[in-house]
Design a protein around this motif. Structure first.
Motif, PDB file in Angstrom:
ATOM      1  N   LEU A  64     -12.013 -40.514 -24.682  1.00 21.39           N
ATOM      2  CA  LEU A  64     -10.561 -40.380 -24.626  1.00 21.39           C
ATOM      3  C   LEU A  64     -10.097 -40.699 -23.218  1.00 21.39           C
ATOM      4  N   VAL A  65      -8.897 -41.221 -23.101  1.00 20.49           N
ATOM      5  CA  VAL A  65      -8.259 -41.369 -21.809  1.00 20.49           C
ATOM      6  C   VAL A  65      -7.263 -40.228 -21.690  1.00 20.49           C
ATOM      7  N   TYR A  66      -7.464 -39.392 -20.668  1.00 21.37           N
ATOM      8  CA  TYR A  66      -6.579 -38.257 -20.410  1.00 21.37           C
ATOM      9  C   TYR A  66      -5.614 -38.606 -19.286  1.00 21.37           C
ATOM     10  N   ARG A  67      -4.416 -38.067 -19.398  1.00 18.66           N
ATOM     11  CA  ARG A  67      -3.364 -38.308 -18.409  1.00 18.66           C
ATOM     12  C   ARG A  67      -2.744 -36.979 -18.017  1.00 18.66           C
ATOM     13  N   LEU A  68      -2.543 -36.794 -16.719  1.00 17.62           N
ATOM     14  CA  LEU A  68      -1.815 -35.619 -16.239  1.00 17.62           C
ATOM     15  C   LEU A  68      -0.331 -35.882 -16.477  1.00 17.62           C
ATOM     16  N   GLU A  69       0.239 -35.158 -17.426  1.00 19.95           N
ATOM     17  CA  GLU A  69       1.649 -35.340 -17.777  1.00 19.95           C
ATOM     18  C   GLU A  69       2.561 -34.599 -16.809  1.00 19.95           C
ATOM     19  N   SER A  70       2.170 -33.371 -16.477  1.00 24.69           N
ATOM     20  CA  SER A  70       2.957 -32.616 -15.503  1.00 24.69           C
ATOM     21  C   SER A  70       2.034 -31.682 -14.744  1.00 24.69           C
ATOM     22  N   GLY A  71       2.330 -31.558 -13.469  1.00 21.97           N
ATOM     23  CA  GLY A  71       1.553 -30.684 -12.612  1.00 21.97           C
ATOM     24  C   GLY A  71       2.491 -29.867 -11.753  1.00 21.97           C
ATOM     25  N   GLU A  72       2.591 -28.611 -12.086  1.00 21.33           N
ATOM     26  CA  GLU A  72       3.460 -27.712 -11.344  1.00 21.33           C
ATOM     27  C   GLU A  72       2.618 -26.556 -10.821  1.00 21.33           C
ATOM     28  N   SER A  73       3.222 -25.715 -10.006  1.00 17.88           N
ATOM     29  CA  SER A  73       2.461 -24.625  -9.410  1.00 17.88           C
ATOM     30  C   SER A  73       1.998 -23.594 -10.433  1.00 17.88           C
ATOM     31  N   HIS A  74       2.650 -23.535 -11.590  1.00 18.86           N
ATOM     32  CA  HIS A  74       2.277 -22.541 -12.599  1.00 18.86           C
ATOM     33  C   HIS A  74       1.894 -23.148 -13.940  1.00 18.86           C
ATOM     34  N   GLN A  75       1.819 -24.491 -14.008  1.00 14.01           N
ATOM     35  CA  GLN A  75       1.443 -25.107 -15.283  1.00 14.01           C
ATOM     36  C   GLN A  75       0.961 -26.544 -15.084  1.00 14.01           C
ATOM     37  N   LEU A  76      -0.108 -26.883 -15.799  1.00 14.22           N
ATOM     38  CA  LEU A  76      -0.613 -28.251 -15.864  1.00 14.22           C
ATOM     39  C   LEU A  76      -0.605 -28.671 -17.328  1.00 14.22           C
ATOM     40  N   VAL A  77      -0.233 -29.914 -17.588  1.00 14.51           N
ATOM     41  CA  VAL A  77      -0.258 -30.446 -18.950  1.00 14.51           C
ATOM     42  C   VAL A  77      -1.000 -31.778 -18.917  1.00 14.51           C
ATOM     43  N   PHE A  78      -2.043 -31.883 -19.749  1.00 16.80           N
ATOM     44  CA  PHE A  78      -2.824 -33.103 -19.893  1.00 16.80           C
ATOM     45  C   PHE A  78      -2.720 -33.578 -21.336  1.00 16.80           C
ATOM     46  N   THR A  79      -2.659 -34.904 -21.526  1.00 17.90           N
ATOM     47  CA  THR A  79      -2.741 -35.458 -22.873  1.00 17.90           C
ATOM     48  C   THR A  79      -3.877 -36.466 -22.893  1.00 17.90           C
ATOM     49  N   GLY A  80      -4.537 -36.538 -24.031  1.00 20.39           N
ATOM     50  CA  GLY A  80      -5.629 -37.482 -24.204  1.00 20.39           C
ATOM     51  C   GLY A  80      -5.509 -38.151 -25.555  1.00 20.39           C
ATOM     52  N   ALA A  81      -6.022 -39.367 -25.649  1.00 14.80           N
ATOM     53  CA  ALA A  81      -5.907 -40.072 -26.926  1.00 14.80           C
ATOM     54  C   ALA A  81      -7.000 -41.120 -27.069  1.00 14.80           C
ATOM     55  N   ASN A  82      -7.314 -41.369 -28.324  1.00 18.76           N
ATOM     56  CA  ASN A  82      -8.095 -42.530 -28.724  1.00 18.76           C
ATOM     57  C   ASN A  82      -7.610 -42.905 -30.131  1.00 18.76           C
ATOM     58  N   LYS A  83      -8.342 -43.727 -30.851  1.00 20.64           N
ATOM     59  CA  LYS A  83      -7.824 -44.202 -32.141  1.00 20.64           C
ATOM     60  C   LYS A  83      -7.861 -43.143 -33.241  1.00 20.64           C
ATOM     61  N   THR A  84      -8.594 -42.037 -33.045  1.00 19.56           N
ATOM     62  CA  THR A  84      -8.683 -41.033 -34.114  1.00 19.56           C
ATOM     63  C   THR A  84      -8.079 -39.682 -33.775  1.00 19.56           C
ATOM     64  N   VAL A  85      -7.739 -39.425 -32.503  1.00 18.93           N
ATOM     65  CA  VAL A  85      -7.242 -38.096 -32.145  1.00 18.93           C
ATOM     66  C   VAL A  85      -6.280 -38.169 -30.960  1.00 18.93           C
ATOM     67  N   GLU A  86      -5.334 -37.245 -30.954  1.00 22.69           N
ATOM     68  CA  GLU A  86      -4.468 -37.014 -29.806  1.00 22.69           C
ATOM     69  C   GLU A  86      -4.688 -35.577 -29.366  1.00 22.69           C
ATOM     70  N   ALA A  87      -4.912 -35.379 -28.073  1.00 24.99           N
ATOM     71  CA  ALA A  87      -5.186 -34.044 -27.534  1.00 24.99           C
ATOM     72  C   ALA A  87      -4.093 -33.680 -26.534  1.00 24.99           C
ATOM     73  N   ARG A  88      -3.802 -32.389 -26.473  1.00 25.47           N
ATOM     74  CA  ARG A  88      -2.845 -31.873 -25.484  1.00 25.47           C
ATOM     75  C   ARG A  88      -3.411 -30.558 -24.964  1.00 25.47           C
ATOM     76  N   ASP A  89      -3.628 -30.501 -23.657  1.00 31.54           N
ATOM     77  CA  ASP A  89      -4.150 -29.301 -23.004  1.00 31.54           C
ATOM     78  C   ASP A  89      -3.072 -28.766 -22.064  1.00 31.54           C
ATOM     79  N   VAL A  90      -2.678 -27.525 -22.268  1.00 28.78           N
ATOM     80  CA  VAL A  90      -1.681 -26.883 -21.425  1.00 28.78           C
ATOM     81  C   VAL A  90      -2.344 -25.692 -20.754  1.00 28.78           C
ATOM     82  N   MET A  91      -2.275 -25.665 -19.426  1.00 25.57           N
ATOM     83  CA  MET A  91      -2.842 -24.573 -18.637  1.00 25.57           C
ATOM     84  C   MET A  91      -1.703 -23.891 -17.905  1.00 25.57           C
ATOM     85  N   ARG A  92      -1.490 -22.618 -18.225  1.00 22.68           N
ATOM     86  CA  ARG A  92      -0.436 -21.841 -17.564  1.00 22.68           C
ATOM     87  C   ARG A  92      -1.096 -20.792 -16.672  1.00 22.68           C
ATOM     88  N   PHE A  93      -0.538 -20.606 -15.489  1.00 25.48           N
ATOM     89  CA  PHE A  93      -1.138 -19.738 -14.481  1.00 25.48           C
ATOM     90  C   PHE A  93      -0.183 -18.617 -14.102  1.00 25.48           C
TER      91      PHE A  93
END
Length: 146
Positions: A64-93
């Motif tokens: 998968l190719v992952y991309r940092l969508e947003s990076g803030e002091s209290h939250q990071l959001v990454f998205t990843g994709a390939n031909k069979t899946v889309e992933a979204r990882d949200v980290m809140r601090f």
């Protein structure tokens, strides 16, 4: 869609944990499903940064190719994709003290095409993987920052 969420207390100050996790290349240290994760662009870590992630799940290797969508002091959001899946990882601090941070990690997977039919059967395996991430991440971060 499969969504798993874990809350983890990490014995690291908030800003240090955010900086560590903002580099998704460290996923190979704390995510037991990640075999390799390499940044594919250059420059400072900021929204738009990308990584090539190689994961192994159920004996199969996927990329998968992952991309940092947003990076803030209290939250990071990454998205990843390939031909069979889309992933979204949200980290809140949330800072619990000067040396302890609460991480709420939410991972969502949306399968495409025929792979969507497997979602109900994969949910329990992703729950187990989320438990392993929650176990492994605090010690991986501490080792890296030591």
């Amino acid at each position: 869609m499969i969504t798993v969420e874990r809350n983890v207390l990490v014995g690291i100050p908030l800003d240090e944990l955010v900086a560590y996790l903002a580099d998704f290349g460290h996923a190979q240290d704390w995510d037991p499903g990640t075999v390799r994760c390499v940044r594919i662009d250059e420059g400072p870590l900021r929204p738009g940064a990308t990584w090539h992630n190689t994961s192994r799940f159920r004996g199969r290797t996927t990329h998968l190719v992952y991309r940092l969508e947003s990076g803030e002091s209290h939250q990071l959001v990454f998205t990843g994709a390939n031909k069979t899946v889309e992933a979204r990882d949200v980290m809140r601090f949330e800072s619990r003290s000067a040396a302890v941070t609460r991480l709420t990690y939410t991972a969502s997977l949306r399968f495409k095409g025929l792979a969507r039919l497997a979602e109900p059967f994969l949910r329990s395996e992703f729950e187990v993987l989320a438990d392993k991430v929650a176990e492994r991440l605090p010690s991986a971060a501490r080792r890296h920052l030591a």
